[in-house]
Design a protein around this motif. Sequence first.
Motif, mmCIF file in Angstrom:
data_model
loop_
_atom_site.group_PDB
_atom_site.id
_atom_site.type_symbol
_atom_site.label_atom_id
_atom_site.label_comp_id
_atom_site.label_asym_id
_atom_site.label_seq_id
_atom_site.Cartn_x
_atom_site.Cartn_y
_atom_site.Cartn_z
ATOM 1 N N ARG A 139 6.298 -13.385 -6.024
ATOM 2 C CA ARG A 139 7.675 -13.111 -5.606
ATOM 3 C C ARG A 139 7.767 -12.774 -4.116
ATOM 4 N NH1 ARG A 139 10.735 -7.663 -7.541
ATOM 5 N NH2 ARG A 139 12.565 -7.763 -6.173
ATOM 6 N N PHE A 140 8.762 -13.368 -3.469
ATOM 7 C CA PHE A 140 9.096 -13.028 -2.076
ATOM 8 C C PHE A 140 10.610 -12.923 -1.995
ATOM 9 C CE2 PHE A 140 10.127 -14.744 2.310
ATOM 10 C CZ PHE A 140 9.936 -13.528 2.938
ATOM 11 N N LEU A 191 3.879 -5.910 6.998
ATOM 12 C CA LEU A 191 4.047 -5.364 5.650
ATOM 13 C C LEU A 191 3.327 -6.224 4.618
ATOM 14 C CD1 LEU A 191 5.528 -3.424 3.603
ATOM 15 C CD2 LEU A 191 7.366 -5.146 3.565
ATOM 16 N N ASN A 192 2.617 -5.561 3.723
ATOM 17 C CA ASN A 192 2.075 -6.198 2.526
ATOM 18 C C ASN A 192 2.520 -5.332 1.359
ATOM 19 O OD1 ASN A 192 0.669 -7.386 0.445
ATOM 20 N ND2 ASN A 192 -1.333 -6.672 1.120
ATOM 21 N N GLY A 193 3.582 -5.746 0.669
ATOM 22 C CA GLY A 193 4.131 -4.947 -0.407
ATOM 23 C C GLY A 193 5.645 -4.914 -0.331
ATOM 24 N N TYR A 241 10.403 -7.522 -0.319
ATOM 25 C CA TYR A 241 9.382 -7.514 -1.366
ATOM 26 C C TYR A 241 8.426 -8.657 -1.078
ATOM 27 C CZ TYR A 241 7.317 -7.212 -6.075
ATOM 28 O OH TYR A 241 6.464 -7.070 -7.131
ATOM 29 N N ALA A 242 7.178 -8.351 -0.695
ATOM 30 C CA ALA A 242 6.223 -9.392 -0.313
ATOM 31 C C ALA A 242 4.794 -8.895 -0.482
ATOM 32 C CB ALA A 242 6.474 -9.843 1.128
ATOM 33 N N VAL A 273 13.891 4.053 10.277
ATOM 34 C CA VAL A 273 13.342 4.735 9.099
ATOM 35 C C VAL A 273 12.878 3.682 8.095
ATOM 36 C CG1 VAL A 273 13.836 6.298 7.182
ATOM 37 C CG2 VAL A 273 14.841 6.722 9.446
ATOM 38 N N VAL A 274 11.663 3.866 7.575
ATOM 39 C CA VAL A 274 11.092 2.922 6.626
ATOM 40 C C VAL A 274 10.532 3.685 5.436
ATOM 41 C CG1 VAL A 274 9.447 1.050 6.275
ATOM 42 C CG2 VAL A 274 10.438 1.414 8.537
ATOM 43 N N TRP A 275 10.867 3.193 4.244
ATOM 44 C CA TRP A 275 10.247 3.683 3.017
ATOM 45 C C TRP A 275 9.261 2.619 2.553
ATOM 46 C CZ3 TRP A 275 10.342 8.197 0.307
ATOM 47 C CH2 TRP A 275 11.300 9.146 0.670
ATOM 48 N N ILE A 276 8.014 3.021 2.283
ATOM 49 C CA ILE A 276 6.990 2.095 1.812
ATOM 50 C C ILE A 276 6.736 2.383 0.333
ATOM 51 C CG2 ILE A 276 4.680 1.173 2.199
ATOM 52 C CD1 ILE A 276 6.622 0.905 4.559
ATOM 53 N N ASN A 277 6.844 1.328 -0.482
ATOM 54 C CA ASN A 277 6.730 1.503 -1.927
ATOM 55 C C ASN A 277 5.271 1.537 -2.378
ATOM 56 O OD1 ASN A 277 7.663 1.918 -4.493
ATOM 57 N ND2 ASN A 277 8.736 -0.027 -4.692
#
Length: 330
Positions: free
Chosen positions: A205-206, A163-165, A198-199, A139-143
């Motif tokens: 920020r990473f 992922l980008n974000g 977070y990326a 399960v993945v939540w994308i912001n």
Amino acid sequence: MRLLTQWINQSSENKDYFNSKLQDWASKTDTAQSHYYNKDEAYARFAERVKSAQRLLEPPAKPRSKVPVHPLSTNKQKLYYKLASVAAVVVLILGITFYLGQYTPGKSKKGLDTNQLSYKEIKVPDGSRQKLVLPDKSVVWINAGSSFKYPASFSGKTRTVYLNGEGYFQVAKDASHPFIVRTIKGDITVTGTTFDVYAYDNKPRFETALLEGHVHVQTPDGQIVHLLPSQKAELKNTTLTVSPIENPDEYRWSEGLICFDNKGITEVLEELQTAFGHKISIRHLKEPQLLLTGKFRISDGLDYALKVLKDSYGLEFIKEKKDTSYIIIN
């Protein structure tokens, strides 16, 4: 070039073989898997296959004729097959470059045929979040403001996504098939765990925060750290550092909460802008170094959040009538 193309087009088996070898080469040359794979041997096997195909396509030997063969014809034939061999290598290299290009973390590729590669891409606009259930039941939540790419089905030795974000992952356990999150700033490898990444490629920020399980984080320049539960890895001045998670609530955005503890005012305003999908411009700040602590429900809206900041920290703002943007004026 024409010779190799003829062989590829002879049958669907040839096409499948050629494509599978390119994909296999691309996936196996991944840095995380390179110790399992000998690229020189793989190339030698493929080159031998091309040579075999060339021999199969050569015309059958004709009975000897009393008419002498002109030396120039023989030379042309040798040159043709030499060029065909070179073309085969060129096609191979171009194919490998194409496949490896698709696997560049966080990098958008124009003209990518996602149907051919069986990839799905999700783009989540500002002011929104999206939940996904992947083919392996992870399960993945994308912001908000993020993009996420994943295969229609996982195959091979790893389960790789892009992922980008920001994403919050609850990965299904499968020790024999590591789950890899690729970003432009680093890769995160797990077998089954809960963590936040977070990326954003347009933000410095990473960070990877581990809530359950075990995580392996690696940057493009070769820095590697291993996280235990309640630890996070951050990139600070190009150095990947590990520290304890002081505020677990910070990663509850998937529940519709915005939580911050001693976070800079400009960073908080940027987070509110992304979460609510409304532009926030800063005209003036009395205390630009001010640190804020608070918690908001996204369902309460941006007006409410800014009013709380006004009551708590004296933050003055105006709302533009012509659109839905806000201006900080204190």
